[in-house]
Write a protein that holds these residues in place. Structure first.
Motif, PDB file in Angstrom:
ATOM      1  N   GLU A   1      70.845  68.011  12.305  1.00 44.63           N
ATOM      2  CA  GLU A   1      70.280  69.052  12.754  1.00 44.63           C
ATOM      3  C   GLU A   1      69.797  70.273  11.891  1.00 44.63           C
ATOM      4  OE1 GLU A   1      73.425  72.281  14.764  1.00 44.63           O
ATOM      5  OE2 GLU A   1      74.184  70.063  15.371  1.00 44.63           O
ATOM      6  N   ILE A   2      70.262  70.085  10.738  1.00 43.00           N
ATOM      7  CA  ILE A   2      69.954  71.048   9.647  1.00 43.00           C
ATOM      8  C   ILE A   2      68.808  70.596   8.648  1.00 43.00           C
ATOM      9  CG2 ILE A   2      70.760  72.223   7.810  1.00 43.00           C
ATOM     10  CD1 ILE A   2      71.766  73.442  10.346  1.00 43.00           C
ATOM     11  N   ALA A   3      67.745  71.074   8.504  1.00 40.67           N
ATOM     12  CA  ALA A   3      66.537  70.573   7.646  1.00 40.67           C
ATOM     13  C   ALA A   3      66.959  71.012   6.185  1.00 40.67           C
ATOM     14  CB  ALA A   3      65.454  71.163   8.016  1.00 40.67           C
ATOM     15  N   GLU A   4      67.644  71.994   5.987  1.00 37.44           N
ATOM     16  CA  GLU A   4      67.938  72.562   4.688  1.00 37.44           C
ATOM     17  C   GLU A   4      69.033  73.565   4.531  1.00 37.44           C
ATOM     18  OE1 GLU A   4      64.838  74.808   1.468  1.00 37.44           O
ATOM     19  OE2 GLU A   4      64.079  74.424   3.361  1.00 37.44           O
ATOM     20  N   LYS A   5      69.784  73.554   3.423  1.00 39.18           N
ATOM     21  CA  LYS A   5      70.845  74.462   3.115  1.00 39.18           C
ATOM     22  C   LYS A   5      70.155  75.100   1.976  1.00 39.18           C
ATOM     23  CE  LYS A   5      73.957  72.125   0.176  1.00 39.18           C
ATOM     24  NZ  LYS A   5      75.277  71.826  -0.102  1.00 39.18           N
ATOM     25  N   ALA A   6      70.565  76.470   1.578  1.00 38.56           N
ATOM     26  CA  ALA A   6      69.838  77.263   0.402  1.00 38.56           C
ATOM     27  C   ALA A   6      71.085  78.118   0.021  1.00 38.56           C
ATOM     28  CB  ALA A   6      68.528  77.805   0.473  1.00 38.56           C
ATOM     29  N   TRP A   7      70.945  78.804  -0.959  1.00 40.38           N
ATOM     30  CA  TRP A   7      71.786  79.787  -1.717  1.00 40.38           C
ATOM     31  C   TRP A   7      70.718  80.868  -1.884  1.00 40.38           C
ATOM     32  CZ3 TRP A   7      77.058  79.567  -1.209  1.00 40.38           C
ATOM     33  CH2 TRP A   7      77.684  78.418  -1.164  1.00 40.38           C
ATOM     34  N   PHE A   8      71.149  82.267  -1.293  1.00 42.52           N
ATOM     35  CA  PHE A   8      70.228  83.291  -1.239  1.00 42.52           C
ATOM     36  C   PHE A   8      70.519  84.402  -1.977  1.00 42.52           C
ATOM     37  CE2 PHE A   8      66.711  82.538   2.578  1.00 42.52           C
ATOM     38  CZ  PHE A   8      66.460  81.339   1.785  1.00 42.52           C
ATOM     39  N   ARG A   9      69.720  85.097  -2.593  1.00 40.64           N
ATOM     40  CA  ARG A   9      70.096  86.515  -3.244  1.00 40.64           C
ATOM     41  C   ARG A   9      69.832  87.769  -2.071  1.00 40.64           C
ATOM     42  NH1 ARG A   9      69.163  83.738  -7.632  1.00 40.64           N
ATOM     43  NH2 ARG A   9      70.540  84.436  -9.344  1.00 40.64           N
ATOM     44  N   HIS A  10      70.068  89.028  -2.374  1.00 40.39           N
ATOM     45  CA  HIS A  10      69.629  90.083  -1.448  1.00 40.39           C
ATOM     46  C   HIS A  10      68.212  89.920  -1.597  1.00 40.39           C
ATOM     47  CE1 HIS A  10      68.922  94.207  -0.274  1.00 40.39           C
ATOM     48  NE2 HIS A  10      69.686  93.690   0.673  1.00 40.39           N
ATOM     49  N   ALA A  11      67.495  89.764  -2.561  1.00 41.81           N
ATOM     50  CA  ALA A  11      65.882  89.714  -2.508  1.00 41.81           C
ATOM     51  C   ALA A  11      65.272  88.532  -1.561  1.00 41.81           C
ATOM     52  CB  ALA A  11      65.587  89.442  -3.987  1.00 41.81           C
ATOM     53  N   ASP A  12      65.956  87.927  -1.216  1.00 41.95           N
ATOM     54  CA  ASP A  12      65.555  86.633  -0.400  1.00 41.95           C
ATOM     55  C   ASP A  12      65.775  87.160   1.166  1.00 41.95           C
ATOM     56  OD1 ASP A  12      64.938  84.812  -2.254  1.00 41.95           O
ATOM     57  OD2 ASP A  12      67.028  84.379  -2.732  1.00 41.95           O
ATOM     58  N   ARG A  13      66.137  88.263   1.322  1.00 39.83           N
ATOM     59  CA  ARG A  13      66.328  88.546   2.775  1.00 39.83           C
ATOM     60  C   ARG A  13      65.274  88.583   3.863  1.00 39.83           C
ATOM     61  NH1 ARG A  13      65.278  93.874   4.162  1.00 39.83           N
ATOM     62  NH2 ARG A  13      67.040  94.251   5.584  1.00 39.83           N
ATOM     63  N   ASP A  14      64.118  88.644   3.355  1.00 35.22           N
ATOM     64  CA  ASP A  14      62.913  88.603   4.163  1.00 35.22           C
ATOM     65  C   ASP A  14      62.543  86.937   4.396  1.00 35.22           C
ATOM     66  OD1 ASP A  14      62.140  87.763   1.557  1.00 35.22           O
ATOM     67  OD2 ASP A  14      60.084  88.327   1.797  1.00 35.22           O
ATOM     68  N   ARG A  15      63.437  86.309   4.074  1.00 34.39           N
ATOM     69  CA  ARG A  15      63.362  84.762   4.563  1.00 34.39           C
ATOM     70  C   ARG A  15      64.351  84.412   5.944  1.00 34.39           C
ATOM     71  NH1 ARG A  15      63.485  81.127  -0.390  1.00 34.39           N
ATOM     72  NH2 ARG A  15      62.827  79.574   1.181  1.00 34.39           N
ATOM     73  N   VAL A  16      65.240  85.495   6.296  1.00 38.42           N
ATOM     74  CA  VAL A  16      66.284  85.299   7.312  1.00 38.42           C
ATOM     75  C   VAL A  16      65.781  85.969   8.396  1.00 38.42           C
ATOM     76  CG1 VAL A  16      68.057  84.744   5.523  1.00 38.42           C
ATOM     77  CG2 VAL A  16      67.938  87.091   6.490  1.00 38.42           C
ATOM     78  N   SER A  17      66.524  85.834   9.534  1.00 44.41           N
ATOM     79  CA  SER A  17      66.248  86.681  10.753  1.00 44.41           C
ATOM     80  C   SER A  17      66.779  87.944  10.722  1.00 44.41           C
ATOM     81  CB  SER A  17      67.001  86.032  11.926  1.00 44.41           C
ATOM     82  OG  SER A  17      68.472  85.935  11.940  1.00 44.41           O
ATOM     83  N   ALA A  18      66.038  88.852  11.584  1.00 47.63           N
ATOM     84  CA  ALA A  18      66.551  90.332  11.468  1.00 47.63           C
ATOM     85  C   ALA A  18      68.016  90.606  11.440  1.00 47.63           C
ATOM     86  CB  ALA A  18      65.807  90.992  12.639  1.00 47.63           C
ATOM     87  N   ILE A  19      68.803  89.927  12.137  1.00 48.14           N
ATOM     88  CA  ILE A  19      70.130  90.173  12.352  1.00 48.14           C
ATOM     89  C   ILE A  19      70.924  89.447  11.239  1.00 48.14           C
ATOM     90  CG2 ILE A  19      71.002  87.967  13.352  1.00 48.14           C
ATOM     91  CD1 ILE A  19      72.695  89.847  15.345  1.00 48.14           C
ATOM     92  N   ASP A  20      70.652  88.415  10.404  1.00 49.55           N
ATOM     93  CA  ASP A  20      71.033  88.227   9.235  1.00 49.55           C
ATOM     94  C   ASP A  20      70.630  89.242   8.209  1.00 49.55           C
ATOM     95  OD1 ASP A  20      70.746  85.535  11.098  1.00 49.55           O
ATOM     96  OD2 ASP A  20      71.653  84.630   9.341  1.00 49.55           O
ATOM     97  N   GLU A  21      69.366  89.772   8.207  1.00 49.88           N
ATOM     98  CA  GLU A  21      69.397  90.917   7.150  1.00 49.88           C
ATOM     99  C   GLU A  21      70.230  91.851   7.068  1.00 49.88           C
ATOM    100  OE1 GLU A  21      65.365  92.455   8.128  1.00 49.88           O
ATOM    101  OE2 GLU A  21      64.417  90.692   7.294  1.00 49.88           O
ATOM    102  N   MET A  22      70.961  92.387   8.230  1.00 56.61           N
ATOM    103  CA  MET A  22      71.767  93.243   8.581  1.00 56.61           C
ATOM    104  C   MET A  22      73.149  92.780   7.645  1.00 56.61           C
ATOM    105  SD  MET A  22      71.338  94.114  12.640  1.00 56.61           S
ATOM    106  CE  MET A  22      72.825  95.294  12.748  1.00 56.61           C
TER     107      MET A  22
END
Length: 135
Positions: free
Chosen positions: A102-123
């Motif tokens: 069910e998961i296409a991809e996992k990743a490790w993000f920095r704060h600078a990547d926040r525009d690639r997540v949902s609005a609630i995840d940005e919080m």
């Protein structure tokens, strides 16, 4: 599943390593999300997180290590999907983090990547950054 006030909720796992946070992307989606999911009837947050992380990443959450990180909410009328609440926990795990079907991809993000997540995840990204945990 919604809790007492009827707001739909997700129980999410916040795993931070070396200033990066784990996120996943489902098939057919562009945005990344924190791993986790909605409670089944009668499930506790701990039971939900254990089940969801096993289903999504084939790893075993250690329930005794769970620490509540925070509850984040977007309100009615939010363009993405409101109202919605995400209850976040940190926790240790056993096993490799291996995405399931069910998961296409996992990743490790920095704060600078926040525009690639949902609005609630940005919080959550912002809260981690403010706490000095996310680079």
């Amino acid at each position: 599943m919604a809790h007492g006030d009827g707001v739909p909720e997700k129980v999410a796992w916040v795993l931070v390593r070396d200033g990066l946070v784990l996120v996943t992307r489902s098939h057919g989606r562009d945005r990344f999300y924190f791993p986790g999911g909605r409670r089944e009837p009668g499930e506790s947050d701990s039971e939900t997180l254990v089940r969801e992380i096993d289903e999504e990443l084939r790893a075993a959450i250690e329930p005794g290590s769970m620490v509540h990180f925070g509850a984040f909410e977007i309100g009615e009328g939010h363009p993405e999907h409101g109202p919605f609440r995400m209850i976040c926990y940190t926790a240790d795990h056993r096993g490799e983090l291996t995405p399931s079907r069910e998961i296409a991809e996992k990743a490790w993000f920095r704060h600078a990547d926040r525009d690639r997540v949902s609005a609630i995840d940005e919080m959550v990204f912002d809260a981690l950054h403010e706490a000095g945990r996310l680079s």
